[in-house]
Design a protein around this motif. Structure first.
Motif: not given
Length: 452
Positions: A126-128, A131, A186, A325, A327-328, A345, A439, A443, A446
């Motif tokens: 959920d933490k980009l 991308f 990730y 993509k 993402a963390e 999300t 990016d 985000q 969502r």
């Protein structure tokens, strides 16, 4: 043919449209008497009626049961466009999904696909961190956010808005996106497109995806890699390798996992990878093929994501990737929702300009359904958000429609009670990222789940 009645001529003309030759029929009819001619006319009428019914049935099948009898489409090839052709073609601008609509599979019906993915358990981070859909790159150029020791270019395919990186093959040719040092947990996602791949493609042809402790153009001292086979004449399987210590160490991994992904490869598969500390998992579309609990040394920090293509025929066979993509996270959203009362999300994806849910989004919705099943007292409000592309009113309607689509999946697939759910759209009104970048747009697109 002059003695034939008008109805016979009409019937014979119709047969010509269906691919039958009229010359043979006319020769036969000339030799027949009037009775035989009438009998032939009746036979032709019955034949035409049968053919027409079959054609009608095929059309109805294609509408009511899409893909049931459909033939595979040939893999698309890139268009010849000038490198200066800078189009406004962001496939992930609002209303566009992160999966381009190319080479649909035979199972292309949206409800059927959603149902197939109902047990899909991949949850994107959920933490980009990175991308790229190549929307900011010129056609014909190498992408700005990547590095290579070979060659490649951004292309479009069959006039679709999505852009792809066409990669050159070579055992030592690497493609490295500008991904920062990777955390402990990730996820990685990307789409594959192929052209010219057939039963003559080499059994060693593959696309290798590597996580490495080195960002140089070589295999790292510690790494985990998965080789996705492109061969069509036999199921080769997915090869996983992990080097954790010195060469020949019993802790290292080198194995081929049984997998027949030949049809998927021809139909633009979505690849999902999840790393949770030592654990490494890989999905092709909805199916998980690799799940190794101790593939990664705990203290290792991978610095690079690398792609490598091997054993293709130059000028005939090509491989493209897009929508990369990283993402963390990829953690259990259920715990976040239960403890904080809210979870957001950007991993729920939709088709271009619509509220049709991309089936690979089902892992997230499945987890939300489990929260509802676990605690019958919980009600949820589902809130949709868009980026700033398009008008305010359109985005507001679209965000509401997408929230309602998620709600309907919870009801129809996971049997959630409609009384416990509500849907709301916020459009582009509450951005969390910069709408001027790919990016940031990713985000902002969502879906939120809020306990009521």
């Amino acid at each position: 043919m002059k003695n034939l009645s008008p109805s016979t001529k009409l019937i014979l003309s119709f047969l010509l449209m269906l691919g039958f030759t009229t010359s043979a029929n006319s020769q036969i009819l000339k030799k027949l008497g009037k009775k035989a001619e009438k009998a032939a006319e009746r036979a032709i009428e019955r034949r035409v009626e049968k053919e027409a019914q079959e054609k009608t049935d095929e059309v109805l099948d294609s509408i009511l049961e899409p893909g049931k009898k459909g033939k595979k489409k040939k893999s698309p090839i890139p268009n010849d466009k000038s490198p200066s052709d800078k189009e406004s073609s962001d496939p992930n601008s609002e209303g566009n999904s992160q999966k381009p609509d190319v080479s649909p599979t035979s199972e292309s019906s949206e409800p059927k696909s959603i149902k197939v993915y109902s047990k899909f358990d991949f949850v994107p981070g959920d933490k980009l961190l990175f991308f790229d859909d190549f929307s900011n790159d010129f056609i014909g150029d190498f992408p700005a956010k990547w590095n290579t020791n070979g060659g490649g270019e951004v292309v479009t395919v069959n006039d679709l808005p999505a852009r792809w990186l066409l990669m050159s093959q070579g055992f030592s040719t690497y493609y490295i996106p500008d991904v920062p040092n990777l955390p402990e947990e990730y996820t990685i996602e990307f789409d594959i497109l192929v052209d010219g791949i057939d039963r003559q493609t080499s059994s060693t042809a593959d696309l290798k995806v590597e996580l490495s402790d080195s960002n140089e153009f070589r295999t790292g001292n510690k790494y985990v890699s998965a080789s996705i086979p492109l061969c069509q004449y036999t199921p080769v399987g997915i090869r996983i390798k992990a080097k954790k210590t010195g060469a020949g160490s019993p802790k290292n991994i080198n194995n081929t996992v049984k997998a027949d992904i030949r049809e998927a490869i021809l139909n633009s598969p979505h690849i999902s990878i999840a790393v949770n500390k030592e654990r490494y998992r890989l999905w092709v579309n909805e199916k998980k093929y690799i799940d190794v609990p101790r593939a990664i040394v705990p203290e290792s920090q991978f610095k690079a994501l690398k792609f490598n293509v091997n054993s293709l025929k130059d000028g005939k066979e090509s491989v493209f990737i897009s929508n990369i993509k990283v993402a963390e996270g990829g953690l259990d959203l259920r715990r976040t929702l239960m403890s904080e009362g809210k979870v957001s999300t950007n991993g729920i994806l939709f088709d271009s300009g619509s509220a049709n849910i991309q089936p690979q989004s089902m892992g997230i919705i499945r987890q939300i359904s489990q929260v509802l099943q676990q605690d019958a007292s919980i009600n949820l409000k589902i809130v949709g958000h868009t980026d700033a592309d398009g008008g305010d009113e359109i985005n507001m309607k679209l965000s509401k429609a997408r929230a309602e689509a998620v709600m309907n999946v919870l009801i129809s697939i996971y049997n959630a009670s409609p009384e416990r759910l509500s849907a709301e759209g916020m459009g582009e009104s509450t951005p969390v990222g910069d709408n001027n970048t790919a990016d940031g747009k990713a985000q902002n697109r969502r879906v939120e789940f809020i306990k009521q």
